[in-house]
Design an enzyme around this catalytic site. Structure first.
Site, PDB file in Angstrom:
ATOM      1  N   GLU A  17       0.825  -1.224   0.000  1.00 15.89           N
ATOM      2  CA  GLU A  17       0.000   0.000   0.000  1.00 15.89           C
ATOM      3  C   GLU A  17       0.856   1.270   0.000  1.00 15.89           C
ATOM      4  O   GLU A  17       1.192   1.795   1.055  1.00 15.89           O
ATOM      5  CB  GLU A  17      -0.944   0.013   1.216  1.00 15.89           C
ATOM      6  CG  GLU A  17      -1.825   1.257   1.263  1.00 15.89           C
ATOM      7  CD  GLU A  17      -2.811   1.286   2.429  1.00 15.89           C
ATOM      8  OE1 GLU A  17      -3.585   2.253   2.504  1.00 15.89           O
ATOM      9  OE2 GLU A  17      -2.809   0.369   3.270  1.00 15.89           O
TER      10      GLU A  17
ATOM     11  N   LYS B 161      -2.454  -2.051  -3.170  1.00 19.31           N
ATOM     12  CA  LYS B 161      -3.510  -1.182  -2.622  1.00 19.31           C
ATOM     13  C   LYS B 161      -3.097   0.275  -2.840  1.00 19.31           C
ATOM     14  O   LYS B 161      -2.503   0.904  -1.978  1.00 19.31           O
ATOM     15  CB  LYS B 161      -3.736  -1.481  -1.135  1.00 19.31           C
ATOM     16  CG  LYS B 161      -4.855  -0.614  -0.514  1.00 19.31           C
ATOM     17  CD  LYS B 161      -5.244  -1.063   0.882  1.00 19.31           C
ATOM     18  CE  LYS B 161      -6.252  -0.096   1.486  1.00 19.31           C
ATOM     19  NZ  LYS B 161      -6.823  -0.566   2.765  1.00 19.31           N
TER      20      LYS B 161
END
Length: 341
Positions: free
Chosen positions: A178, A220
């Protein structure tokens, strides 16, 4: 490392019509959310709230593929003694765990941060795996401002993300990678595009250096979007078009899937953007959601800490999960929101 097994889990995490519930708010963040609805942030209240979500049968079985947990939550049991991890497994979703330990100021780079938590991560991952976690999450934070982000901030955060991902795969855990470019500033969508492109390119370069198997991970990212304070906000169509163009330029097709963070968008905006991207298909990877606030704001408000509101909270959660499930197939329409209201 059994890559076939990792790939199977990563693919299930981004299955069509399903997405990931980010229920990994730190104690500080959940306190802020609870303060807003007048609920004291005690361990039992946090447990009751999350148990309410995980027992939402419709949402969890039909629209949620996995749940990211906070360290406190993964060790908690439901009121009847069932481990919360088991409730998630029983619904058919996959339990996951946030493993980073937050951010620290980055030396020599004023206003920039680096995510920490690599020390002893290998031992922690073993314990989380034993408890039932099959994927993990690590968030790097990149801010856009005057003279930032620096190449230093992009490099150290990409390096840490790749180290984390390699440790996860060695522990037979799928890493969610992420790198979040924040939408807090007054920058326009093109500046966000340019910074995110640099961040993603550097991240994939580091993942290769660390020998991370791309088939066994999930990305992500943020969407390409205008900063919150930008006077000109990009349309839903522009966000979708630029985000897909960006991802196709930066994300190898070997990655099984991409699960967006909502990053401060409103519930409906996050849903509309995801839906519009699916209208631009076919896409080389699964594309879905990994939302926290955009899935939870409505159920939190409906529940408000009262046992008699559990059904209302679950109903609000099921609605948001269903809307995003439809968006992850390109089948959402704003009229469906009005119907529920």
């Amino acid at each position: 490392m059994n890559l076939t097994e990792l790939n199977k889990i990563a693919t299930a995490m981004v299955a069509p019509g399903k997405g990931i519930l980010a229920a990994d708010e730190s104690s500080g963040t959940i306190k802020k959310r609870f303060d807003a609805i007048g609920v004291e942030s005690t361990e039992s209240n946090r447990r009751d709230y999350r148990e309410m979500l995980f027992r939402s049968k419709e949402a969890m079985s039909q629209y949620i593929s996995g749940v990211i947990l906070y360290d406190e939550t993964i060790w908690q049991d439901a009121a009847d003694g069932t481990p919360l991890v088991k409730l998630i497994e029983q619904s058919g979703a996959i339990p996951g765990i946030k493993v980073d330990e937050g951010t620290q100021a980055l030396p020599m780079c004023p206003g920039e941060l680096v995510t920490v938590g690599l020390d002893k991560l290998a031992e922690r991952l073993k314990k989380y795996y034993e408890r039932g976690a099959r994927f993990a999450k690590w968030r790097a934070v990149i801010d856009i401002g005057s003279g930032i982000p620096s190449m230093t901030a992009i490099s150290v955060n990409a390096h840490a993300l790749a180290r984390y991902a390699a440790l996860c795969q060695a522990a037979q855990i799928v890493p969610i990678v992420e790198p979040e470019v924040l939408m807090d500033g007054d920058h326009d969508i093109d500046r966000c595009y340019e910074v995110t492109q640099r961040v993603l390119n550097k991240t994939f370069q580091e993942l290769r250096v660390q020998r991370v198997a791309l088939e066994g991970m999930v990305l992500k990212p943020n969407m390409a979007i205008s900063g919150k304070k930008c006077p000109k906000q990009a349309s839903v169509e522009e966000v979708a078009e630029k985000t897909i163009r960006l991802l196709k330029a930066c994300v190898p097709a070997a990655v099984p899937g991409i699960a967006f963070l909502s990053g401060g968008q409103s519930d409906e905006e996050a849903t509309a953007h995801l839906n519009a991207m699916h209208k631009l298909g076919p896409l080389p990877w699964g594309l879905t959601f990994s939302y926290g606030r955009a899935l939870q704001a409505a159920p939190q408000k409906a529940w408000s800490g009262k046992a008699e509101n559990v059904a209302a909270g679950q109903s609000a959660f099921s609605h948001r999960a269903r809307m995003n499930g439809l968006a992850s197939r390109g089948e959402w329409q704003s009229s469906l929101e009005k119907k529920a209201a």
